[in-house]
Every structure is written in C-alpha cells, then in structure tokens.
Design an enzyme around this catalytic site. Sequence first.
Site, PDB file in Angstrom:
ATOM      1  N   CYS A   1       0.822  -1.212   0.000  1.00  0.00           N
ATOM      2  CA  CYS A   1       0.000   0.000   0.000  1.00  0.00           C
ATOM      3  C   CYS A   1       0.851   1.254   0.000  1.00  0.00           C
ATOM      4  CB  CYS A   1      -0.922   0.027   1.206  1.00  0.00           C
ATOM      5  SG  CYS A   1      -2.071  -1.337   1.224  1.00  0.00           S
TER       6      CYS A   1
ATOM      7  N   ASP B   1       2.697   2.343   2.564  1.00  0.00           N
ATOM      8  CA  ASP B   1       2.838   2.960   3.887  1.00  0.00           C
ATOM      9  C   ASP B   1       3.152   1.893   4.929  1.00  0.00           C
ATOM     10  OD1 ASP B   1       1.839   5.784   3.622  1.00  0.00           O
ATOM     11  OD2 ASP B   1       0.033   4.762   2.935  1.00  0.00           O
TER      12      ASP B   1
ATOM     13  N   CYS C   1       4.751   8.375   2.262  1.00  0.00           N
ATOM     14  CA  CYS C   1       4.805   9.706   1.659  1.00  0.00           C
ATOM     15  C   CYS C   1       5.126  10.763   2.713  1.00  0.00           C
ATOM     16  CB  CYS C   1       3.470  10.010   0.989  1.00  0.00           C
ATOM     17  SG  CYS C   1       2.101  10.040   2.143  1.00  0.00           S
TER      18      CYS C   1
ATOM     19  N   CYS D   1      -3.152   8.472   6.302  1.00  0.00           N
ATOM     20  CA  CYS D   1      -1.847   8.493   6.983  1.00  0.00           C
ATOM     21  C   CYS D   1      -2.027   8.764   8.475  1.00  0.00           C
ATOM     22  CB  CYS D   1      -0.941   9.577   6.394  1.00  0.00           C
ATOM     23  SG  CYS D   1      -0.526   9.302   4.661  1.00  0.00           S
TER      24      CYS D   1
END
Lengths: 129, 386
Positions: A33, A35, A58, A102
């Site tokens: 994914c 992350d 990110c 996130c």
Amino acid sequence: MYTDKVIDQFQNPRNVGELENADGVGEVGSPACGDIMKMFLQIEDGVIVDVKFKTFGCGAAVATSSIATEMIKGKTLEEAEKLTNSMVIDELGGLPHEKVHCSVLAEQAIKAAIKDYRSKHDTENKNEE
Amino acid sequence: MQRRYFDYAATTPLDSEVLKEMLPHMEENFGNPSSVYSYGREARKVIDDSREKVAKIIGAQSKEIFFTSGGTESDNWAIKGTAFANKDKGNHIITTSVEHHAVLHTCKYLEKQGFEVTYLPVDEYGLIDLDDLRNSIKDTTILITVMFANNEIGTIQPIGEIGKIAKEKKILFHTDAVQALGSIEIDVNTLGVDLMSISGHKIYGPKGIGALYIRKGVKIDNLIHGGAQEKKKRGGTENTPAIVGFAKACELAESNLQEQIKRTIQLRDYMIKGILEGIPEVKLNGHPEKRLPGNVNVSIRYIEGESILLSLDLLGIAASSGSACTSGSLDPSHVLLAIGLSHEIAHGSLRFSIGKYTTKEEVDFVLDKLPGIIQRLRDMSPLYNV
C-alpha cells in the site's frame, strides 16, 4: 497542498529511529500500500518516557508519525490511547483529503504498540504469579 | 530559490517563438474561420497553413490532419470512432496494458458497451511481443491501438512492425504518439499507421490543442457533433491561436530534431549513469536503448516516491513518480506493475524527463542532491536495514 507544519515535520522529523529495548512495538500498514509505520515505546510506571518511529511512506506519513510521537511523549498509556487521527490532523493544521489515511495509520501504530506492551506486560505478570 | 524543471513529459513551457506567433491571433485576427468576410477568410487561411505544418512533421497530407482539444480527445475519437463505425464488422479491439489512461479508460468504456478488448502484456522493458499480437487477432478484430512511446518509462514500441501486421490482416491501427512527437522521428507512411494522436503542449506549444491524423480513406464516426468545422468531422469553432501555436511548435521541433535527439540522449544517459552509480539499490525502468531521448525512470528501494518528490521540490527540483500517493489511489502505476515490479518497488519510482531547455548544470545539481535525499529517507524507513 501541505501546511507549513506538515513540511516542517517532514523535513525535521522528531523522534526518528528505533528503541533497542522497547517495551512496546507496533507496526501497521504494508509495503504494497506504500505505507508502513513502526512505533517503539519505552514505558515506565504507565508513562511513555520515550518514543521513536520509522516510516516508509509519503510526506504526510512521515509528518503524521513524527507529530504523533510528540503528542504522546510524557503521556500516560491511557492518555496516549485516546489520541485520534483527527487530533493528529488538527495538530498539523490540516491534511489533504487523500492523506487522511496516513493520520489513521499513526493512530493505529500507537495503539498497536500499546497493545504489544500490554500483552507482554500481562504475560510477565502471569509469569510472576 | 532557483527552480529546475525535470517534468517535460508532463508538459513543456511555451516556446517564446510560439507565443509570438500566437499573439496576433488573439487580438487583431480574431475572426471566426467559418465567416465569409475578410476576418473569417484570414483566419481560415491561417488554419490551412497551420494544418500543412502539422502534417509535415509526421509525413502526412494536410487533409489527413484534424484538430482536437488535445491527446485525450484524439485517443477517445480514434478508438470510439473506429469502434462505432465498424461495429457491424466486429467488436474486438487489441491494446496493451501500458497505455495512457486516455486509451485504457476509453477501452474500459467500450467493454461496457459490448466490445471485447484484449490487453497485451509487456515484458520487463515494457515491450509487447509481436507473436502475442498476432495470436490475439480474431475475425472480429477491428482495431489495434498501441502507444508509440510510453509516458512513464519511455519505452518505444515496434510501431512499424505492428503496422505491417495490421495491414496484412486489414485491421485499422491507431497509435497514441503524444510522447513521441517532437522527440523522435515519425512518418505515418513508413510506419503503416492509420490513426495517430498528437498534442501541442508536450512540444513547447500551447495546452488544449492536438490533432488526430486520419489516413485518407479511413472512415470513423464523429465524437464531437456540431458545425461543419474540420470537414464536418469535429464540430466547434476552431481555436485559432492554439492551432497557430501548435503548428509553430511542430515547425520548430522538426527544424532541429536530429540535433535535439543527440543532445537529449547524451544528457539522459549521463543522468542515468550518475544515478545508478551514485546510489545503491536503484534500478532503471524501461528499455536501455529503445527509450525516449528525454526519459529517465528509476526505482529506488525501501522508500516511497512522493516523499522523494517532496524532498526534491523543497530544493526547487520538479520531477514525477509512479507512486500511488501522487495519484490519490492506493495502487501504484499500472505501467510499473505491468513490467513486473512489485507494489513496494513501484511505489519507490521516480521519473525525470529532460527537454530542450535542460542543461548539464541542472542534471549535475540533481545528481549532487539526490543521494542525500535518498539516504535521509532510507534512514527513516523500517524496510531499510543497514
């Protein structure tokens, strides 16, 4: 698209690294994914005395992990468990819509680390009995 | 802060000579080309001249050039227009898994309308296998659409070979040449292409203008219905300033193409070498030779593309990534997955695209800064263990 606070947390992340003898470790996300967040907690008398993180992801993923560690450092486990992703977003002055996940990961990583601590702690208590 | 642009594959700045040509057609020469009086006639003449110039760069005749709003419209028109015009002959379309979304999503739409689409796989370099193509052809195949050069990894397909197969089997052949135009030599006749999409803003022309090349004798349905413009094939008052700009951009690109190709390839290979030698655990994506002169695409292990882009941006460097985090979806680029990269590696991809204004100094700046950025992010990554 990012607030100055997000950029600052990304450029100068707080508490990056690992704790060798962490009392609780939580890892969430997956490389597929894009992350992964890993949180390391050092806990004394129910208080988070030190916290470190490592993140693959990110800019927002790094920034949310970083600020989340600041928000729980020195807090009791009960206080830290109450941290929500919207508190993280507020503290960063907002996140773009597609980056909200996130902040969810940051919340989950902390909860996972506390859960890990509790499970070990419970086992230790049992062993002592 | 001085900025350095490395995203010419996304769009290019307008050449000042192009702008100079366009300006009079925004103010004094504003006439509608369909009007009979002098204002209109002047505009008509300008569009006819422009059509000549655009045709010339791809070796076409001017009557085979139809202006559109850009590459996406041209792709939509070519594919839907061919499909609907030939639905009595068959319903099968062959394309590839690495096309631009303007082609892929158009094909997906046609599948919902009852058409059947074959998406050819590609090898690790992004090339299709011509035997796969041959084997996919059925009695019902009405269109082959294969991009000329890939926008992400720069791989150039064997267009001439595909053209031969299409001709042999009497199937129409469309190619999206948006990335190829002005970067490499294109001749619709030697390549055997029936339909070709091109665009202005990738070659230092204006945005919002492109064209579809339709070989003489090829009949496709209209996409945009309206007035009698573009020989009744594409309604809507012509965007004269943009058409003039697009034509000037084609003329400029053609005038020193060979020299430009040589210079760009030199810079590209210098940059690729610098990145591969300067940073451990980095892989080049795309074909080493059969690639666009200006395309550099690498995968950097253990880190994620958007965080690299953000770090570069903070130093004034503009680049691009196939990471999901730059697109708002959870999946990384379909092109990088199609060449066999794992999700994790695809997330760490980075594209630098070089253009005519790129200097060696700019490349050196990136080569100087990139290793530090990557090390900093790797040090933060739980996947990276020293």
